[in-house]
Design a protein around this motif. Structure first.
Motif, PDB file in Angstrom:
ATOM      1  N   LEU A   1      -6.205   1.350  10.429  1.00 49.75           N
ATOM      2  CA  LEU A   1      -5.611   1.346   9.087  1.00 49.75           C
ATOM      3  C   LEU A   1      -5.331  -0.077   8.615  1.00 49.75           C
ATOM      4  O   LEU A   1      -5.606  -0.424   7.463  1.00 49.75           O
ATOM      5  CB  LEU A   1      -4.301   2.141   9.074  1.00 49.75           C
ATOM      6  N   VAL A   2      -4.776  -0.883   9.503  1.00 45.31           N
ATOM      7  CA  VAL A   2      -4.483  -2.271   9.136  1.00 45.31           C
ATOM      8  C   VAL A   2      -5.787  -2.991   8.788  1.00 45.31           C
ATOM      9  O   VAL A   2      -5.864  -3.713   7.791  1.00 45.31           O
ATOM     10  CB  VAL A   2      -3.720  -2.998  10.266  1.00 45.31           C
ATOM     11  N   LEU A   3      -6.817  -2.759   9.587  1.00 46.88           N
ATOM     12  CA  LEU A   3      -8.115  -3.386   9.307  1.00 46.88           C
ATOM     13  C   LEU A   3      -8.677  -2.932   7.965  1.00 46.88           C
ATOM     14  O   LEU A   3      -9.285  -3.723   7.245  1.00 46.88           O
ATOM     15  CB  LEU A   3      -9.110  -3.090  10.427  1.00 46.88           C
ATOM     16  N   GLY A   4      -8.459  -1.677   7.625  1.00 49.14           N
ATOM     17  CA  GLY A   4      -8.901  -1.189   6.316  1.00 49.14           C
ATOM     18  C   GLY A   4      -8.209  -1.927   5.186  1.00 49.14           C
ATOM     19  O   GLY A   4      -8.840  -2.322   4.196  1.00 49.14           O
ATOM     20  N   LEU A   5      -6.909  -2.139   5.342  1.00 45.14           N
ATOM     21  CA  LEU A   5      -6.159  -2.892   4.331  1.00 45.14           C
ATOM     22  C   LEU A   5      -6.642  -4.339   4.258  1.00 45.14           C
ATOM     23  O   LEU A   5      -6.801  -4.900   3.172  1.00 45.14           O
ATOM     24  CB  LEU A   5      -4.660  -2.861   4.649  1.00 45.14           C
TER      25      LEU A   5
ATOM     26  N   ALA B   1       0.833  -1.209   0.000  1.00 44.60           N
ATOM     27  CA  ALA B   1       0.000   0.000   0.000  1.00 44.60           C
ATOM     28  C   ALA B   1       0.866   1.258   0.000  1.00 44.60           C
ATOM     29  O   ALA B   1       0.547   2.246  -0.671  1.00 44.60           O
ATOM     30  CB  ALA B   1      -0.936  -0.007   1.210  1.00 44.60           C
ATOM     31  N   VAL B   2       1.968   1.206   0.733  1.00 44.56           N
ATOM     32  CA  VAL B   2       2.888   2.347   0.763  1.00 44.56           C
ATOM     33  C   VAL B   2       3.519   2.527  -0.616  1.00 44.56           C
ATOM     34  O   VAL B   2       3.564   3.643  -1.150  1.00 44.56           O
ATOM     35  CB  VAL B   2       3.969   2.155   1.858  1.00 44.56           C
ATOM     36  N   THR B   3       3.982   1.439  -1.201  1.00 40.71           N
ATOM     37  CA  THR B   3       4.620   1.498  -2.519  1.00 40.71           C
ATOM     38  C   THR B   3       3.648   2.010  -3.579  1.00 40.71           C
ATOM     39  O   THR B   3       4.012   2.832  -4.421  1.00 40.71           O
ATOM     40  CB  THR B   3       5.153   0.104  -2.924  1.00 40.71           C
ATOM     41  N   ALA B   4       2.404   1.532  -3.518  1.00 44.06           N
ATOM     42  CA  ALA B   4       1.391   1.935  -4.501  1.00 44.06           C
ATOM     43  C   ALA B   4       0.819   3.322  -4.206  1.00 44.06           C
ATOM     44  O   ALA B   4       0.046   3.856  -4.997  1.00 44.06           O
ATOM     45  CB  ALA B   4       0.262   0.909  -4.535  1.00 44.06           C
ATOM     46  N   GLN B   5       1.189   3.880  -3.072  1.00 46.98           N
ATOM     47  CA  GLN B   5       0.714   5.197  -2.645  1.00 46.98           C
ATOM     48  C   GLN B   5      -0.811   5.288  -2.635  1.00 46.98           C
ATOM     49  O   GLN B   5      -1.390   6.290  -3.060  1.00 46.98           O
ATOM     50  CB  GLN B   5       1.338   6.302  -3.504  1.00 46.98           C
ATOM     51  N   THR B   6      -1.443   4.221  -2.127  1.00 46.68           N
ATOM     52  CA  THR B   6      -2.892   4.264  -1.941  1.00 46.68           C
ATOM     53  C   THR B   6      -3.183   5.222  -0.785  1.00 46.68           C
ATOM     54  O   THR B   6      -2.281   5.533   0.004  1.00 46.68           O
ATOM     55  CB  THR B   6      -3.447   2.866  -1.593  1.00 46.68           C
ATOM     56  N   PRO B   7      -4.425   5.687  -0.657  1.00 48.54           N
ATOM     57  CA  PRO B   7      -4.725   6.577   0.479  1.00 48.54           C
ATOM     58  C   PRO B   7      -4.344   5.951   1.830  1.00 48.54           C
ATOM     59  O   PRO B   7      -3.743   6.629   2.671  1.00 48.54           O
ATOM     60  CB  PRO B   7      -6.234   6.801   0.360  1.00 48.54           C
ATOM     61  N   LEU B   8      -4.678   4.673   2.024  1.00 51.22           N
ATOM     62  CA  LEU B   8      -4.297   4.020   3.279  1.00 51.22           C
ATOM     63  C   LEU B   8      -2.779   3.883   3.382  1.00 51.22           C
ATOM     64  O   LEU B   8      -2.202   4.026   4.460  1.00 51.22           O
ATOM     65  CB  LEU B   8      -4.953   2.637   3.394  1.00 51.22           C
ATOM     66  N   GLY B   9      -2.134   3.621   2.255  1.00 54.22           N
ATOM     67  CA  GLY B   9      -0.683   3.486   2.235  1.00 54.22           C
ATOM     68  C   GLY B   9       0.024   4.780   2.586  1.00 54.22           C
ATOM     69  O   GLY B   9       1.003   4.792   3.337  1.00 54.22           O
ATOM     70  N   ILE B  10      -0.482   5.884   2.061  1.00 53.05           N
ATOM     71  CA  ILE B  10       0.105   7.195   2.362  1.00 53.05           C
ATOM     72  C   ILE B  10      -0.043   7.499   3.850  1.00 53.05           C
ATOM     73  O   ILE B  10       0.895   7.960   4.502  1.00 53.05           O
ATOM     74  CB  ILE B  10      -0.547   8.294   1.484  1.00 53.05           C
TER      75      ILE B  10
END
Length: 186
Positions: A64-68, A39-48
């Motif tokens: 956040l983890v639950l959202g992922l 998610a961080v690499t893809a720069q998704t809203p949750l990842g950001i």
């Protein structure tokens, strides 16, 4: 179909078994650590949002983890079932996961606990040769596990979802034992 959670102390072989069993049973292997990194690499809203916590050296909040996890459990490759590896880590996460699963009309079928004695875990982890795997660090990680994660064994036992597996063998033997137990429990 199987929806599984893998439990056990650090060094018990959860990640190894999750990968092998997921492949054998054609289940999606879901590692929360990998979800966060992706998610961080893809720069998704949750990842950001997660990256901000990670950059500050803070734990990523459960929400956040639950959202992922929610997003991941609704992907097409999970239709045949899944293995959650690395989550939940404590009772509040387990309770939140149960609520999430109810919302998306799913449930945990089995929580697999890989049981391995501490001396074996210490030996295994020291053999990995990682710089941060000193005996004192390993013992501390085991203490944290006993305090925070081990209570999940009772949580899932109380729900009649626990499947205890002796993880004190070679990888293939543990896999065979685990797959056989899952087939009997199905």
């Amino acid at each position: 179909m199987a929806r599984l959670i893998f439990l056990g102390p650090p060094g018990a072989g959860k990640g190894t078994q999750a990968v092998v069993v997921a492949e054998q049973l054609q289940l999606a292997h879901i590692s929360t650590g990998e979800l966060l990194r992706a998610a961080v690499t893809a720069q998704t809203p949750l990842g950001i949002e997660a990256k901000g916590y990670m950059d500050r050296g803070e734990l990523v909040p459960d929400s956040l983890v639950l959202g992922l996890v929610r997003d991941r459990l609704q992907q097409p490759d999970t239709a045949n079932g899944w293995i959650l590896d690395g989550f939940p880590r404590n009772r509040s996460q387990a309770e939140a996961l149960n609520l999430l699963l109810t919302e998306i009309n799913q449930q945990v079928d089995r929580a697999v606990n890989l049981d391995v004695p501490d001396p074996v875990i210490i030996e295994r982890m020291l053999a990995r040769g990682r710089a941060d795997d000193t005996e004192s660090v390993i013992r501390r990680r085991l203490e944290v596990y006993r305090e925070q994660t081990a209570p999940l064994i009772d949580f899932f036992r109380d729900r009649q979802q626990l499947l205890a597996i002796d993880g004190n063998s070679e990888v293939a033997a543990v896999t065979d034992r685990l797959v056989s137990a899952l087939q009997v429990a199905a």
